[in-house]
Write a protein that holds these residues in place. Structure first.
Motif, short mmCIF file in Angstrom:
data_model
loop_
_atom_site.label_atom_id
_atom_site.label_comp_id
_atom_site.label_asym_id
_atom_site.label_seq_id
_atom_site.Cartn_x
_atom_site.Cartn_y
_atom_site.Cartn_z
N SER A 123 10.42 -2.98 -2.44
CA SER A 123 11.29 -2.35 -1.45
C SER A 123 11.52 -3.16 -0.18
CB SER A 123 10.73 -0.98 -1.07
OG SER A 123 9.47 -1.12 -0.47
N ASN A 124 11.10 -4.43 -0.15
CA ASN A 124 11.26 -5.26 1.06
C ASN A 124 10.67 -4.58 2.28
OD1 ASN A 124 12.70 -7.21 -0.41
ND2 ASN A 124 14.60 -6.08 -0.10
N THR A 125 9.49 -4.00 2.10
CA THR A 125 8.81 -3.30 3.18
C THR A 125 7.56 -4.08 3.58
OG1 THR A 125 9.60 -1.16 2.40
CG2 THR A 125 7.66 -1.14 3.81
N LEU A 126 7.40 -4.29 4.88
CA LEU A 126 6.23 -4.97 5.43
C LEU A 126 5.11 -3.96 5.64
CD1 LEU A 126 4.91 -7.51 6.76
CD2 LEU A 126 5.90 -6.70 8.91
N LEU A 127 3.92 -4.31 5.17
CA LEU A 127 2.75 -3.45 5.38
C LEU A 127 1.89 -4.05 6.47
CD1 LEU A 127 0.96 -1.06 4.60
CD2 LEU A 127 -0.08 -2.52 2.85
N ILE A 128 1.71 -3.29 7.55
CA ILE A 128 0.81 -3.67 8.64
C ILE A 128 -0.35 -2.68 8.62
CG2 ILE A 128 0.52 -3.97 11.13
CD1 ILE A 128 3.54 -4.49 11.32
N THR A 129 -1.54 -3.19 8.44
CA THR A 129 -2.72 -2.34 8.40
C THR A 129 -3.65 -2.70 9.56
OG1 THR A 129 -3.81 -3.90 6.91
CG2 THR A 129 -2.67 -2.02 5.90
N GLU A 130 -4.60 -1.81 9.79
CA GLU A 130 -5.60 -2.08 10.83
C GLU A 130 -6.99 -1.85 10.26
OE1 GLU A 130 -6.67 -0.67 15.39
OE2 GLU A 130 -4.70 -0.22 14.56
N ASN A 131 -7.84 -2.84 10.44
CA ASN A 131 -9.26 -2.80 10.06
C ASN A 131 -9.53 -2.78 8.56
OD1 ASN A 131 -10.01 -2.87 12.76
ND2 ASN A 131 -10.00 -0.66 12.93
#
Length: 199
Positions: A123-131
């Motif tokens: 889906s051309n979606t960027l995943l930004i996660t934390e920790n």
């Protein structure tokens, strides 16, 4: 009589110090939340998307119940991403994710990162996660004091037709040893803060 007055003054002084420490911690939390929102906006801006989304807005989705939604919405009133107005939406489960440019989630929300990546894979979606653990996400951040550091998994990004600009890649953490040290520093800071608050 004098000792009672001294005890009362000492108690008042301790209460004032505790209130000041609480207020300072509250201010630090607000600064951290604002910096997180700015960080997410900046990362989204410094990323090239193989854009297939038809929405006239740049859409950021937040996975799980998280105050970050409020902070992102507040910032969206003042900033654009990719010359588009920013719309912030919230998802309570991974299966609900659709039509977003960026998804943000924190490790403490207990979402399986591989399931999230699978859901957004085409889906051309960027995943930004934390920790999350090193190299498990596209872009993963860790809070150190009042600042954020991050690492990038370009291989995962390429699978979703997304590319990080040079400046974003240049400043990323590149080794697991540095990542572990940041987590250790973060845990040490948290322990010291908890000790101060309990005093």
């Amino acid at each position: 009589m004098k000792s009672n007055v001294l005890i009362k003054y000492a108690l008042m002084l301790l209460c004032l110090m505790a209130m000041q420490a609480y207020a300072q911690n509250t201010d630090n939390e607000q600064v951290k939340r604002l910096k997180r929102a700015i960080f997410i906006f900046n990362v989204a801006e410094q990323t090239l998307y193989g854009d297939t989304h038809t929405d006239p807005n740049f859409v950021i989705g937040v996975l799980g119940k998280d105050r970050t939604v409020i902070d992102l919405k507040s910032l969206a009133q003042k900033r654009e991403i990719k010359n588009k107005p920013v719309k912030v939406v919230s998802f309570s489960s991974v299966k609900d994710i659709k039509n977003v440019d960026v998804v943000y989630t924190n490790y403490d929300k207990n979402f399986d990162i591989s399931y999230v990546l699978n859901k957004i894979s085409s889906s051309n979606t960027l995943l930004i996660t934390e920790n999350y653990p090193f190299n498990s996400s596209m872009i993963n951040i860790v809070n150190v004091g009042n600042d954020f550091q991050y690492e990038i998994n370009e291989k995962l990004m390429r699978r979703s037709n997304i590319t990080a600009y040079y400046n974003l890649r240049k400043n990323a953490i590149s080794t697991i040893e540095k990542w572990k040290q940041l987590f250790q520093n973060s845990e040490d800071t948290l322990a010291k803060t908890k000790d101060k608050l309990s005093e």
